[in-house]
Write a protein that holds these residues in place. Structure first.
Motif, short mmCIF file in Angstrom:
data_model
loop_
_atom_site.label_atom_id
_atom_site.label_comp_id
_atom_site.label_asym_id
_atom_site.label_seq_id
_atom_site.Cartn_x
_atom_site.Cartn_y
_atom_site.Cartn_z
N MET A 15 0.85 -1.18 0.00
CA MET A 15 0.00 0.00 0.00
C MET A 15 0.88 1.24 0.00
N GLY A 16 0.55 2.17 -0.85
CA GLY A 16 1.36 3.36 -0.88
C GLY A 16 0.51 4.60 -1.10
N GLU A 17 1.02 5.69 -0.63
CA GLU A 17 0.33 6.95 -0.84
C GLU A 17 1.37 7.99 -1.21
N GLY A 18 0.99 8.88 -2.09
CA GLY A 18 1.90 9.93 -2.47
C GLY A 18 1.14 11.21 -2.66
N LYS A 19 1.80 12.30 -2.35
CA LYS A 19 1.14 13.58 -2.51
C LYS A 19 2.16 14.57 -3.04
N ARG A 20 1.77 15.36 -3.97
CA ARG A 20 2.70 16.33 -4.53
C ARG A 20 1.91 17.58 -4.85
N VAL A 21 2.47 18.72 -4.53
CA VAL A 21 1.83 19.98 -4.88
C VAL A 21 2.65 20.63 -5.99
N PHE A 40 -1.15 1.54 -14.71
CA PHE A 40 -1.61 0.36 -15.45
C PHE A 40 -0.67 -0.04 -16.59
N ASP A 41 0.29 0.82 -16.91
CA ASP A 41 1.36 0.40 -17.82
C ASP A 41 2.32 -0.52 -17.07
N ALA A 42 2.48 -0.25 -15.78
CA ALA A 42 3.42 -1.02 -14.96
C ALA A 42 2.80 -2.28 -14.36
N LEU A 43 1.50 -2.22 -14.09
CA LEU A 43 0.82 -3.33 -13.43
C LEU A 43 -0.39 -3.79 -14.24
N ASN A 44 -0.72 -5.07 -14.09
CA ASN A 44 -1.96 -5.58 -14.68
C ASN A 44 -3.13 -5.19 -13.79
N LYS A 45 -4.31 -5.19 -14.36
CA LYS A 45 -5.50 -4.84 -13.57
C LYS A 45 -5.64 -5.74 -12.34
N VAL A 52 -0.65 -8.57 -1.62
CA VAL A 52 0.62 -8.89 -0.95
C VAL A 52 1.62 -9.57 -1.90
N PHE A 53 1.11 -10.41 -2.80
CA PHE A 53 2.02 -11.19 -3.66
C PHE A 53 2.65 -10.35 -4.77
N VAL A 54 2.18 -9.16 -4.98
CA VAL A 54 2.75 -8.32 -6.05
C VAL A 54 4.01 -7.65 -5.54
N ARG A 55 5.13 -8.02 -6.16
CA ARG A 55 6.42 -7.47 -5.75
C ARG A 55 6.69 -6.20 -6.54
N VAL A 56 6.31 -5.10 -5.97
CA VAL A 56 6.54 -3.82 -6.64
C VAL A 56 6.76 -2.75 -5.58
N ASP A 57 7.64 -1.82 -5.88
CA ASP A 57 7.87 -0.69 -4.97
C ASP A 57 6.77 0.33 -5.26
#
Length: 103
Positions: A1-7, A36-41, A71-76
Motif C-alpha cells: 500500500m502506498g500513498e503519495g502527494k505532490r503539490v 496500469f502500464d506497470a501493473l496488470n488490472k 501482498v504477492f505483487v512485488r513492486v515498490d
C-alpha cells in the motif's frame, strides 16, 4: 500500500475554469495510465487519484495518489507513485506551456 502527494505550483492564475478542470483531469489520466502500464488490472486492488486546484497567492495543483496492491505483487509502490506523479507533473507543465503560447 502506498500513498503519495505532490503539490505543483502553477504560475498562471489567469486560467479559465474549463482549463483548470482539464489540467486536473490530465494529471489524473497520466497517473492512472502509468500505474496500469506497470501493473496488470489484477495486480491493483485499489487506486484513487485526486487532483485538487488550490487558489491562494499562487495556483497550486495537488495530486494525491492512493494505490493498494495484493501482498504477492512485488513492486515498490511508493516509487511507482513517485514516477506516475512526475509524469503527471511533466504533462501538466507541457499543457500549461501550450495554453500560455496561445495568448
Amino acid at each position: 500500500m502506498g500513498e503519495g502527494k505532490r503539490v505543483i505550483h502553477i504560475g498562471l492564475p489567469e486560467l479559465s475554469e474549463d482549463q483548470l478542470v482539464e489540467i486536473g483531469e490530465l494529471a489524473q489520466e497520466v497517473v492512472i495510465k502509468h500505474v496500469f502500464d506497470a501493473l496488470n488490472k489484477s495486480e491493483v486492488k485499489d487506486i484513487e487519484v485526486t487532483a485538487r486546484i488550490n487558489r491562494g497567492e499562487t495556483l497550486d495543483l495537488e495530486i494525491e495518489v492512493y494505490l493498494e496492491v495484493p501482498v504477492f505483487v512485488r513492486v515498490d509502490v511508493d516509487a511507482l507513485i513517485d514516477e506516475a506523479v512526475e509524469k503527471a507533473y511533466a504533462a501538466v507543465e507541457k499543457r500549461l506551456r501550450e495554453i500560455a503560447g496561445k495568448d
